[in-house]
Design a protein around this motif. Structure first.
Motif, PDB file in Angstrom:
ATOM      1  N   SER A   1      24.192  -6.063  -1.574  1.00  0.00           N
ATOM      2  CA  SER A   1      24.338  -6.913  -0.387  1.00  0.00           C
ATOM      3  C   SER A   1      23.313  -6.521   0.610  1.00  0.00           C
ATOM      4  O   SER A   1      23.140  -7.612   1.275  1.00  0.00           O
ATOM      5  CB  SER A   1      25.710  -6.791   0.048  1.00  0.00           C
ATOM      6  N   LEU A   2      22.825  -5.458   0.459  1.00  0.00           N
ATOM      7  CA  LEU A   2      21.684  -5.185   1.492  1.00  0.00           C
ATOM      8  C   LEU A   2      20.456  -5.747   1.280  1.00  0.00           C
ATOM      9  O   LEU A   2      20.003  -6.085   0.087  1.00  0.00           O
ATOM     10  CB  LEU A   2      21.179  -3.656   1.667  1.00  0.00           C
ATOM     11  N   ALA A   3      19.537  -6.068   2.206  1.00  0.00           N
ATOM     12  CA  ALA A   3      18.378  -6.587   2.337  1.00  0.00           C
ATOM     13  C   ALA A   3      17.262  -5.621   1.349  1.00  0.00           C
ATOM     14  O   ALA A   3      17.530  -4.426   1.591  1.00  0.00           O
ATOM     15  CB  ALA A   3      17.561  -7.162   3.367  1.00  0.00           C
ATOM     16  N   PRO A   4      16.365  -6.148   0.540  1.00  0.00           N
ATOM     17  CA  PRO A   4      15.682  -5.168  -0.257  1.00  0.00           C
ATOM     18  C   PRO A   4      14.567  -4.445   0.689  1.00  0.00           C
ATOM     19  O   PRO A   4      14.347  -3.346   0.425  1.00  0.00           O
ATOM     20  CB  PRO A   4      14.780  -6.257  -1.135  1.00  0.00           C
ATOM     21  N   SER A   5      14.485  -5.138   1.986  1.00  0.00           N
ATOM     22  CA  SER A   5      13.738  -4.021   2.673  1.00  0.00           C
ATOM     23  C   SER A   5      14.347  -3.069   3.532  1.00  0.00           C
ATOM     24  O   SER A   5      13.458  -2.332   3.978  1.00  0.00           O
ATOM     25  CB  SER A   5      13.006  -4.899   3.762  1.00  0.00           C
ATOM     26  N   THR A   6      15.526  -3.065   3.546  1.00  0.00           N
ATOM     27  CA  THR A   6      16.294  -1.932   4.243  1.00  0.00           C
ATOM     28  C   THR A   6      16.447  -0.677   3.502  1.00  0.00           C
ATOM     29  O   THR A   6      15.892   0.303   4.244  1.00  0.00           O
ATOM     30  CB  THR A   6      17.724  -2.439   4.450  1.00  0.00           C
ATOM     31  N   HIS A   7      16.757  -0.634   2.341  1.00  0.00           N
ATOM     32  CA  HIS A   7      16.677   0.746   1.804  1.00  0.00           C
ATOM     33  C   HIS A   7      16.936   0.653   0.159  1.00  0.00           C
ATOM     34  O   HIS A   7      18.049   0.588  -0.120  1.00  0.00           O
ATOM     35  CB  HIS A   7      17.872   1.571   2.305  1.00  0.00           C
ATOM     36  N   SER A   8      15.770   0.491  -0.592  1.00  0.00           N
ATOM     37  CA  SER A   8      16.122   0.354  -1.762  1.00  0.00           C
ATOM     38  C   SER A   8      15.700   1.620  -2.539  1.00  0.00           C
ATOM     39  O   SER A   8      14.802   2.271  -2.359  1.00  0.00           O
ATOM     40  CB  SER A   8      14.880  -0.685  -2.425  1.00  0.00           C
ATOM     41  N   MET A   9      16.603   2.032  -3.831  1.00  0.00           N
ATOM     42  CA  MET A   9      16.324   3.319  -4.329  1.00  0.00           C
ATOM     43  C   MET A   9      15.017   3.088  -5.096  1.00  0.00           C
ATOM     44  O   MET A   9      14.259   4.273  -5.120  1.00  0.00           O
ATOM     45  CB  MET A   9      17.564   3.169  -5.536  1.00  0.00           C
ATOM     46  N   VAL A  10      14.590   2.238  -5.816  1.00  0.00           N
ATOM     47  CA  VAL A  10      13.159   2.176  -6.487  1.00  0.00           C
ATOM     48  C   VAL A  10      12.614   0.807  -6.086  1.00  0.00           C
ATOM     49  O   VAL A  10      13.186  -0.260  -6.395  1.00  0.00           O
ATOM     50  CB  VAL A  10      13.398   2.259  -7.796  1.00  0.00           C
ATOM     51  N   THR A  11      11.471   0.754  -5.687  1.00  0.00           N
ATOM     52  CA  THR A  11      10.619  -0.515  -5.260  1.00  0.00           C
ATOM     53  C   THR A  11       9.420  -0.461  -6.282  1.00  0.00           C
ATOM     54  O   THR A  11       8.757   0.648  -6.653  1.00  0.00           O
ATOM     55  CB  THR A  11      10.406  -0.557  -3.942  1.00  0.00           C
ATOM     56  N   ASP A  12       8.896  -1.554  -6.414  1.00  0.00           N
ATOM     57  CA  ASP A  12       7.504  -1.911  -7.005  1.00  0.00           C
ATOM     58  C   ASP A  12       6.358  -1.166  -6.493  1.00  0.00           C
ATOM     59  O   ASP A  12       5.399  -0.652  -6.998  1.00  0.00           O
ATOM     60  CB  ASP A  12       7.127  -3.228  -7.233  1.00  0.00           C
TER      61      ASP A  12
ATOM     62  N   ALA B   1       8.622  20.279 -18.405  1.00  0.00           N
ATOM     63  CA  ALA B   1       9.620  19.925 -17.225  1.00  0.00           C
ATOM     64  C   ALA B   1       8.936  18.772 -16.296  1.00  0.00           C
ATOM     65  O   ALA B   1       9.537  17.829 -15.798  1.00  0.00           O
ATOM     66  CB  ALA B   1       9.867  21.033 -16.212  1.00  0.00           C
ATOM     67  N   LEU B   2       7.674  18.844 -16.305  1.00  0.00           N
ATOM     68  CA  LEU B   2       6.840  17.695 -15.447  1.00  0.00           C
ATOM     69  C   LEU B   2       6.756  16.579 -16.173  1.00  0.00           C
ATOM     70  O   LEU B   2       6.709  15.427 -15.775  1.00  0.00           O
ATOM     71  CB  LEU B   2       5.646  18.529 -15.133  1.00  0.00           C
ATOM     72  N   ARG B   3       6.779  16.625 -17.567  1.00  0.00           N
ATOM     73  CA  ARG B   3       6.399  15.270 -18.503  1.00  0.00           C
ATOM     74  C   ARG B   3       7.982  14.638 -18.306  1.00  0.00           C
ATOM     75  O   ARG B   3       8.171  13.529 -18.177  1.00  0.00           O
ATOM     76  CB  ARG B   3       5.958  15.816 -19.868  1.00  0.00           C
ATOM     77  N   SER B   4       8.955  15.275 -18.454  1.00  0.00           N
ATOM     78  CA  SER B   4      10.365  14.772 -18.178  1.00  0.00           C
ATOM     79  C   SER B   4      10.714  13.942 -16.734  1.00  0.00           C
ATOM     80  O   SER B   4      11.227  13.030 -16.816  1.00  0.00           O
ATOM     81  CB  SER B   4      11.449  15.967 -18.500  1.00  0.00           C
ATOM     82  N   ALA B   5      10.112  14.656 -15.610  1.00  0.00           N
ATOM     83  CA  ALA B   5      10.388  14.122 -14.621  1.00  0.00           C
ATOM     84  C   ALA B   5       9.439  12.885 -14.465  1.00  0.00           C
ATOM     85  O   ALA B   5       9.700  11.962 -13.904  1.00  0.00           O
ATOM     86  CB  ALA B   5       9.727  15.032 -13.355  1.00  0.00           C
ATOM     87  N   ILE B   6       7.970  12.657 -15.027  1.00  0.00           N
ATOM     88  CA  ILE B   6       7.115  11.713 -14.994  1.00  0.00           C
ATOM     89  C   ILE B   6       8.095  10.315 -15.834  1.00  0.00           C
ATOM     90  O   ILE B   6       7.981   9.526 -15.323  1.00  0.00           O
ATOM     91  CB  ILE B   6       5.661  12.162 -15.458  1.00  0.00           C
ATOM     92  N   GLN B   7       8.513  10.982 -16.822  1.00  0.00           N
ATOM     93  CA  GLN B   7       9.021   9.700 -17.980  1.00  0.00           C
ATOM     94  C   GLN B   7      10.258   9.135 -17.097  1.00  0.00           C
ATOM     95  O   GLN B   7      10.650   8.037 -17.158  1.00  0.00           O
ATOM     96  CB  GLN B   7       9.695  10.474 -18.942  1.00  0.00           C
ATOM     97  N   GLU B   8      10.865  10.069 -16.230  1.00  0.00           N
ATOM     98  CA  GLU B   8      12.181   9.603 -15.547  1.00  0.00           C
ATOM     99  C   GLU B   8      11.573   8.621 -14.540  1.00  0.00           C
ATOM    100  O   GLU B   8      12.493   7.602 -14.185  1.00  0.00           O
ATOM    101  CB  GLU B   8      13.096  10.714 -14.943  1.00  0.00           C
ATOM    102  N   TRP B   9      10.632   9.089 -13.718  1.00  0.00           N
ATOM    103  CA  TRP B   9      10.487   8.184 -12.775  1.00  0.00           C
ATOM    104  C   TRP B   9       9.630   7.012 -13.067  1.00  0.00           C
ATOM    105  O   TRP B   9       9.800   5.834 -12.489  1.00  0.00           O
ATOM    106  CB  TRP B   9       9.055   9.040 -12.059  1.00  0.00           C
TER     107      TRP B   9
END
Length: 859
Positions: free
Chosen positions: A774-785, A847-855
């Motif tokens: 219900s929060l506005a997209p600009s307030t606090h989004s977990m992942v944004t474009d 480890a870095l490749r896994s982190a990049i794929q997750e991101w």
């Protein structure tokens, strides 16, 4: 608005015609003189918003140095007031007590705002006081204050600061235009916008022309009389027209005694003097000159009302001679005109009072009518309710009558049954006696069985204790095996850093780069391979330092989640961990506003709670219990997104158990205020232990209070329906319904009984996910474009996100394609340092490749 100086010049003429004494005129002249700097007052009209009005007040303090400042404010009560659920409603819909409380709150806020202006004056060492009035219209309120207090110097805004323009020459706001047209002519008004002087309305009394020396030659007295009469009528007009353009009768009559008595006929515009050789009189038609200036003459364009144009001294009529009889006749005409004007003003004042009384009577009658209408509506509602209750009572009565008839029939049947049962009772009593005898024999046997059962229970407890000791030894062996086994596997799952690299990254572990310190060790901010990282040096003196190091490496190297801290690498020789750097510190620091950081908003806190729940669901699905969940172990990135860290004391649960799988330990670890009470009592750590810690964090996000006894305080306030009193006010205007939901959720998670706590996936997440959505997209989004990738995700050669990161001999990570192209082109040096590589082998950075794929999956 009256013409410049018109009303005050009429009053001065009336005083001269009445033949006031020379002593009275001298006193008026002394009062009309310019005030000394110590007694001079300037009134500054200000609004509620000090940020917008500050420039105006500072300009006034600079322009009127040495003068006393009066902060003038017109309080305009709000007609739309906040509703109970965040909306707006009209003030008339509130109860009298609620409206009175809201008005009192408005006045308190207004008083605080004016205190801010007074403090600003005090900081500039300027004497200041306040003048406040309450009015539905700000412009009318200012005009009323100008009239009541006979204000001579007024500073007010020409328009809102956001509407300021360098081309602005006149005031544009409705209030400024209204005050410019209706304020007393004797008041000088300076209009200011954004600290810039726009325009000044000079007092009309200052526009009188200087005296003109009579000419030795004059036309005939007849033409002079006609010219003087024409000048007088063009300045004053008829009594009715002059009264229509004058201030209100109340203001005019109330200020009659305060007009400077030093005004003579020069104030009106005509100067009379006698020659020494006879009855030679000269006149100066400055009033005609003023009239021509105001109207633009016969050919020139008319001047704008309110424009402060000076009166040209060289525009005057020819000087003529007149007779004493004509002068006396005109004086008598002027007295009669002034008497008629005064009478008209008195009649207007009486009419205005009558209209005001009639308005009050009408308002009272309307209120009585509304009250009668309200009572009639209440009576209709009560009558309808009474009819409905009567119908319900009749229906219930008929239903009870039918039930009573059924009961009578049942009673007859019951009597018959009782007769039959009395016969059976005798036979049953005989049977009971035999059963009692048999029961005593079986009780004796039962006692023997219970004694044997106690013996078996003691044996069971002894066996359980032995089993626990055995499990503890097995766990200790497993930990030791992990320490030795993981050391060989860590080189393939994360980047290995040397101690020398960590020393260079932290400038020899400079204390100025320290960002955290505790029993676990010390955290430094450093820069490794052109990337800002957080380096956690575990305490070497801790007995569990090595096991906690391998435990955290084991968990973070094989798990990736947007709300878990990303492990970049480690240094096994010094038990150091290298994480991604999170600039906003821990949640504990932000809740306490450490180092003057701004408080978290209620939107950010709601989103943080949902993100922690998401990370816990991921950990529990992987069979991991954190065991030390608290705000100090929850870090915030640049977008205030939460990331859970510090997995040193986490535990892995058996896969076959789904919800209440146990990991028994004889020595519970963690922070006392966040630890599960049953875990402290029994040593049994489950997923629901993390749920208890998460409940304490929810209540801290809601109230901002310390964790100890927070559940008890919130529960008391919730039962007393006074939850608003303990909600953290620094988080902003928290929606009450959402605050109640979070309070209920936190209290359920903090239940002392483990069985009564809610399930994360089926109960907690179903509450938090809609709140976060219900929060506005600009307030606090977990992942944004627009989210930017971390620096260490970028290839130093291609400057793009790496898909297959490989570690070269120089210690830097590159995209495999870019580095192979570099080597295939004949280079044997490092692309970053230009030094010769010791070898050309590449090591995959999994480890870095896994982190990049997750991101990338979330972005």
């Amino acid at each position: 608005m009256p013409e410049s100086g018109g009303f005050h010049d009429l009053i001065a003429t009336e005083e001269i015609a009445a033949g006031q004494s020379r002593e009275g005129r001298d006193g008026a002249e002394s009062r009309a003189g310019s005030p000394s700097p110590s007694s001079r007052k300037v009134y500054v009209a200000v609004g509620r918003n000090m940020k917008e009005e500050r420039n105006k007040l500072l300009w006034s303090l600079e322009a009127y140095q040495g003068a006393k400042v009066v902060i003038l404010h017109v309080h305009q009560p709000d007609q739309m007031v906040p509703g109970p659920f965040g909306g707006k409603m009209h003030a008339s819909k509130l109860k009298a007590s609620e409206l009175k409380a809201f008005r009192e709150l408005e006045r308190q806020e207004m008083t605080q705002a004016i205190d801010g202006y007074l403090l600003l004056c005090a900081s500039k060492k300027v004497e200041a006081e306040r003048l406040v009035i309450e009015s539905e219209d700000v412009g009318k309120g200012i005009v009323e204050l100008v009239a009541q207090h006979e204000i001579e110097e007024l500073v007010m805004g020409a328009a809102a600061d956001k509407n300021f323009s360098k081309r602005m020459k006149t005031p544009t706001s409705k209030k400024a235009i209204y005050v410019n047209q209706h304020a007393l002519p004797s008041c000088r008004i300076r209009f200011v916008c954004k600290g810039t002087h726009i325009r000044t309305r000079e007092p009309y009394a200052s526009l009188s022309s200087p005296a003109v020396t009579p000419s030795p030659t004059h036309p005939s007295s007849g033409s002079e009389g006609g010219r003087r009469s024409s000048s007088f009528s063009r300045w004053f007009g008829s009594p009715q027209s002059n009264y229509a353009n004058s201030p209100s009768p109340e203001d005019a009559i109330g200020r009659t005694e305060e007009v400077p008595r030093s005004l003579s006929l020069n104030s009106v515009g005509t100067t009379w003097s006698s020659c020494e050789d006879g009855q030679c009189l000269s006149s100066r038609a400055s009033s005609s000159t003023l009239s021509m200036e105001r109207t633009g003459g016969e050919d020139g364009p008319p001047m704008e009302p309110g424009v402060d144009a000076p009166i040209a001294a060289d525009r005057s009529f020819p000087q003529t001679e007149t007779s004493e009889e004509q002068f006396q006749q005109q004086s008598l005409e002027m007295e009669g005109m002034l008497a008629r004007l005064k009478k008209a003003m008195e009649e207007a004042q009486a009419s205005k009072k009558e209209a005001f009384q009639e308005s009050q009577w009408r308002q009272q009658a309307e209120q009585e009518a509304l009250e009668a209408l309200r009572k009639a509506r209440i009576a209709e509602v009560l009558s309808a309710k009474e009819q409905r209750l009567r119908k319900e009572a009749e229906a219930a009565l008929s239903k009870e009558r039918l039930e009573l008839e059924k009961l009578v029939e049942q009673h007859k049947d019951a009597v018959e049954e009782i007769r039959e049962m009395s016969v059976e009772k005798a036979s049953l009593e005989r049977s009971i006696t035999e059963v009692v005898r048999e029961l005593e024999e079986k009780n004796q046997k039962l006692d023997d069985l219970l004694h044997a059962l106690d013996e078996m229970e003691r044996e069971k407890l002894e066996m359980q204790r032995q089993m626990e000791d055995a499990m503890a030894k097995v766990e200790e062996l497993n930990i030791r095996q992990e320490e030795f086994g993981e050391a060989s596997r860590m080189a393939h799952s994360f980047t290995e850093f040397s101690l020398a690299e960590l020393v260079d990254a932290t400038n020899g572990f400079d204390p100025g780069l320290k960002i955290g310190d505790g029993g676990f060790g010390t955290v430094y901010r450093g820069r490794i391979r052109y990337t800002t990282v957080a380096i956690k040096m575990l305490n070497s003196e801790s007995m569990q330092g090595g096991s906690e190091f391998h435990q955290e490496v084991n968990v973070l190297s094989r798990m990736r989640h947007p709300h878990l801290v990303t492990l970049i690498g480690a240094c096994t020789e010094s038990c150091a961990l290298v994480y991604e750097y999170l600039p906003n510190g821990s949640l504990e620091d932000r809740l306490s506003c450490k180092d003057g950081t701004p408080p978290l908003t209620w939107q950010a806190r709601t989103s943080i709670a949902a993100e922690i729940c998401s990370a816990l669901l991921f950990l529990h699905s992987a069979g991991v219990v954190h065991g030390d969940l608290k705000p100090g172990n929850i870090l915030l990135d640049s977008k205030l997104s939460a990331k859970i860290g510090d997995f040193g004391i986490c535990r892995l649960l058996p896969e076959q158990d789904s919800t209440v799988s146990l990991c028994v330990t004889t020595n519970p670890k963690g922070t006392f205020a966040y630890m599960d009470p049953e875990f402290l009592a029994t040593g049994e750590l489950t997923r629901l232990s993390d749920v208890y810690s998460f409940g304490v964090i929810i209540l801290q996000l809601l109230t901002g209070r310390p964790p100890l006894w927070i559940a008890r305080d919130v529960q008391k306030a919730h039962f007393a329906r006074n939850l608003q009193a303990i909600i953290d006010p620094t988080a902003g205007d928290w929606p009450f319904v959402q605050a109640v939901q979070l309070a209920n959720l936190g209290l359920e998670c903090c239940n002392m009984s483990r069985r009564c706590r809610p399930d994360l996936e089926t109960e907690v997440w179903r509450v938090l996910e809609p709140l976060k959505g219900s929060l506005a997209p600009s307030t606090h989004s977990m992942v944004t474009d627009s989210r930017r990738p971390p620096e260490y995700f970028i290839c130093p050669i291609f400057q793009e996100i790496m898909r297959d990161p490989q570690v070269a001999a120089d210690g830097f990570t590159y995209e495999a394609e870019a580095l192979l192209g570099w080597l295939d082109s004949g280079h044997d040096t490092s692309p970053m340092t230009n030094l010769k590589l010791s070898h050309l082998n590449l090591t995959p950075n999994r480890a870095l490749r896994s982190a990049i794929q997750e991101w990338c999956s979330h972005s």
